[in-house]
Design a protein around this motif. Structure first.
Motif, short mmCIF file in Angstrom:
data_model
loop_
_atom_site.label_atom_id
_atom_site.label_comp_id
_atom_site.label_asym_id
_atom_site.label_seq_id
_atom_site.Cartn_x
_atom_site.Cartn_y
_atom_site.Cartn_z
N PHE A 1 42.23 50.42 40.61
CA PHE A 1 43.06 50.05 41.75
C PHE A 1 43.47 48.58 41.66
O PHE A 1 44.62 48.21 41.84
N THR B 1 46.21 47.69 39.24
CA THR B 1 47.57 47.92 39.73
C THR B 1 48.01 46.78 40.64
O THR B 1 49.13 46.28 40.53
N VAL B 2 47.12 46.38 41.54
CA VAL B 2 47.47 45.27 42.43
C VAL B 2 47.74 44.01 41.61
O VAL B 2 48.69 43.28 41.86
N LYS C 1 48.91 43.81 38.70
CA LYS C 1 50.21 43.90 38.04
C LYS C 1 51.30 43.31 38.92
O LYS C 1 52.26 42.72 38.44
N VAL C 2 51.18 43.55 40.22
CA VAL C 2 52.22 43.09 41.13
C VAL C 2 52.09 41.60 41.45
O VAL C 2 53.06 40.86 41.44
N VAL C 3 50.88 41.17 41.73
CA VAL C 3 50.73 39.79 42.22
C VAL C 3 50.01 38.87 41.25
O VAL C 3 49.88 37.67 41.52
N GLY C 4 49.52 39.40 40.15
CA GLY C 4 48.79 38.54 39.22
C GLY C 4 47.30 38.60 39.47
O GLY C 4 46.85 38.78 40.61
N GLY C 5 46.51 38.48 38.41
CA GLY C 5 45.06 38.66 38.48
C GLY C 5 44.33 37.60 39.27
O GLY C 5 43.32 37.89 39.93
N ALA D 1 36.48 52.94 39.87
CA ALA D 1 37.66 53.30 40.67
C ALA D 1 38.33 52.05 41.21
O ALA D 1 39.55 51.90 41.17
#
Lengths: 367, 322
Positions: free
Chosen positions: A199, A202-203, A205-209, A195
């Protein structure tokens, strides 16, 4: 001309036996100067005083010898029976010391200090500064070399975080997100549960791995240190709300800064802390307080003449004095029975010990 | 210089200065002056305590835009106002990027706090990203941003550069790139710094100005010096002589009171003249001077006075700065 004689000044703060004095208030009201003057007065009364400042104006910093050793008190020589020390808070160095002290071994400390997420937290990130200020305050209070610690709080509305700071880390460690991310893994990053993985994707995707990886490695490196940090935070909170700490609220007599000060006072009250004294800096002189309208009338009668201008000037200052008195009265009622100390608008900026001595004279009602 | 031309220099103007210098008051006065010059003006507060709206006699601002000044009078436009907070900007951002499913979880789980810690400046970039969108949308001719106080203004504006280092992919990265482009384009964005005519505020303003130019690469507009005592003629004259000249008599002690008050004002004017000179020597920027208001309580009538002072000061500026 000054009104400092109206109370015993800040003497009750000393008489109450306070070992820690916290100067709080909004930016630009003279907190640093007030804190330094209180420490100076302490030294003059035989105390071993240290003042911790956060962002002093450069010339005051130079005068206090703060440009030398970072994050360690430097002694200021002078003709007083006690001692006067001053230091500028280095947020990152204080945090590093704390990590080293709490880590199980050198390897754990090193892993944390090298982590990018940690380096970001320990820099000048909002919240951390307040937290480290309380940490340093606690540290200096424990140090037998000093018996009076005076600090000023960061210059923003966030200065209120100061009160919350010790509890914040505790709450963070108890945080659902932290447990959600770490509980199933217990240090093995690869095993972060499914899970959480979704999550985090998604995070990412926005700020980079990388950002997410940094945070996870930090949490992993931090494992096992929670209890030590939490216990420490609780001791700091106890010191701040205890009898040996006095809060001095600093303001200037303008409507907006008084409104801010009232906000601070309410905030302190919510945390169960009483304001021990109110210092109002930059107060205009009272030339002839009762006669604003009469002066204005005379200015109109003699409009356009030298006498008219002289009355107009007097009426201007009577007007500002009346407003200031009104603003301060409201604030004073709110923090009653705390004494109110008015410091006049000074002719020059304070950037040396003579200047601080002048402020101290006003604060301690020696005029 | 023509005020309309002055305010048309860049669509975004960021007002910055340390606490206690009257930054919010100056923002409000600039907004009113721009509206009087016919520009539809939007004021954006990022960490206000509601002070800006009260200058217009209105309730504190929220994330939804409201009218602050109706723009009555010949050639006048409206002033509108709103706040931008990181949380609300993030929600809007995620919605616009088809990520609304995770939005609630991100906020309630505290993930934003963790992400913001991992990539400092992310809150600032969310706010500045929203400001950029407003600047681009063209719904206002001028966007005035009341920046965070003190040294935080520098980190706030440095956020874009810092984030480009920390975050190397993804939409936040491109957001940071767009914001940096806006901040460093003098035809789109300028910073107006506010100070008081006193030694420490002047020193700090000069430091901030150089930091902003060198490290952020932002272009600086004129400096606003707030709280200047207006000069009054006749303050150097002995009150007894002044009274005699007007065929008036003074009450006992009144001469001394008048003289003390006059000496105080003259002294403050001397001090402020010295500081204005120092500022001019150290920072080659035009200065707009605003008066100290003895009333102390600032509301719509006082804002009117300051607006007039702003317009007069702009009119007195030399045109065509390089």
């Amino acid at each position: 001309m000054t009104m400092t004689g109206m109370t015993a000044g800040l003497n009750p703060v000393f008489d109450s036996g306070a070992e820690v004095v916290v100067c709080t208030g909004s930016g630009g009201v003279g907190k640093t100067t007030t804190a330094a003057a209180i420490a100076l007065e302490g030294a003059r009364r035989g105390r071993r005083a240290v003042v911790v400042t956060i962002d002093p104006a450069k010339r005051l910093a130079d005068a206090l010898g703060l440009t030398g050793l970072p994050n360690r008190p430097a002694r200021i020589d002078g003709a007083w029976p006690g001692e006067l020390w001053a230091m500028m808070l280095d947020t990152k160095a204080t945090f590093d010391d704390l990590v080293v002290a709490q880590a199980a071994d050198a390897a754990q400390a090193e892993r944390i200090l090298a982590n990018r997420f940690y380096r970001n937290i320990s820099g000048a990130l909002s919240g951390t500064q307040e937290y480290m200020a309380t940490e340093k305050l606690y540290d200096l209070h424990q140090d037998r070399a000093f018996d009076l610690v005076v600090v000023d709080t960061p210059p923003s509305r966030r200065a209120l975080d100061f009160l919350d700071a010790p509890g914040r880390l505790s709450r963070f460690l108890d945080h659902r997100l932290y447990r959600f991310l770490m509980a199933p893994a217990r240090g093995a990053l690869k095993a972060v549960n499914v899970a959480a993985q979704a999550f985090l994707r998604t995070v990412s995707k926005v700020v980079g791995g990388e950002v997410v990886d940094d945070a996870l490695s930090f949490f992993a490196a931090f494992q096992g240190m929670e209890d030590g940090f939490r216990a420490r935070a609780e001791m700091v909170a106890e010191l701040l709300s205890g009898h040996s700490t006095a809060f001095v609220l600093v303001a200037s007599p303008r409507r907006d800064t008084v409104a801010e000060a009232r906000f601070f006072a309410e905030r302190l009250a919510r945390s169960g802390i009483a304001v021990q004294a109110l210092v109002v800096n930059r107060v205009h002189p009272r030339f002839d307080a009762g006669l604003a309208e009469a002066s204005r009338e005379r200015a109109r009668t003699f409009a356009g003449t030298d006498l008219g201008h002289l009355y107009e000037n007097l009426a201007d200052f009577a007007l500002v004095a009346a407003r200031e008195t009104e603003h301060v009265a409201g604030l004073a009622r709110q923090v009653a029975p705390a004494p109110v100390v008015l410091v006049p608008l000074l002719r020059r900026d304070i950037h040396d010990l003579d200047g601080l001595a002048e402020v101290a004279r006003h604060l301690f009602a020696e005029t | 210089m023509d005020p309309a031309q002055f305010f048309a220099a860049s669509r975004l103007v960021i007002v910055a200065g340390k606490g206690g210098v009257g930054k919010t008051t100056v923002t409000a006065a600039l907004a009113r002056a721009a509206a009087c010059s016919g520009l539809r003006t939007l004021v954006v507060e990022v960490e206000g305590a509601g002070g800006l709206a009260s200058l217009f006699g209105r309730a504190p601002l929220s994330y939804d835009e409201v009218e602050l000044f109706a723009g009555t009078g010949e050639g006048a436009a409206t002033v509108r106002g709103r706040t931008i907070t990181p949380d609300e900007a993030l929600l809007e951002y995620l919605r616009d990027h088809g990520l609304s499913r995770v939005t609630k979880r991100l906020l309630t789980s505290g993930a934003l706090d963790v992400v913001a810690t991992a990539a400092p400046g992310i809150r600032d970039i969310l706010v500045l990203g929203k400001v950029k969108q407003l600047e681009r949308s063209g719904t206002a001719d001028l966007v005035l941003l009341d920046a965070p106080a003190a040294g935080h203004a520098i980190t706030f504006l440095l956020a874009a550069r810092a984030l480009l280092d920390a975050v190397r992919v993804g939409p936040i990265q491109s957001q940071a790139r767009d914001v940096l482009e806006l901040l460093t384009d003098p035809t789109r964005c300028q910073v107006v710094l506010v100070t008081l005519p006193e030694e420490t505020p002047v020193n700090e303003l000069v430091d901030t100005a150089f930091h902003l130019e060198d490290r952020v690469g932002v272009s600086l507009g004129p400096v606003v010096v707030n709280g200047l005592y207006r000069h009054l003629p006749g303050l150097g004259v002995d009150p007894q002589a002044a009274a005699a000249a007007s065929a008036a008599t003074l009450r006992p002690g009144e001469g001394d009171t008048l003289a003390a008050a006059a000496a105080f004002r003259l002294d403050r004017i001397d001090l402020q003249t010295m500081q204005l000179g120092r500022l001019g020597e150290r920072l080659p920027l035009a200065q707009l001077h605003l008066p100290f208001l003895f009333e102390g309580d600032l509301g719509p009538p006082e804002l009117e006075v300051l607006t007039g002072a702003v317009l007069d000061a702009i009119a007195a500026l030399q045109p065509a700065r390089p």
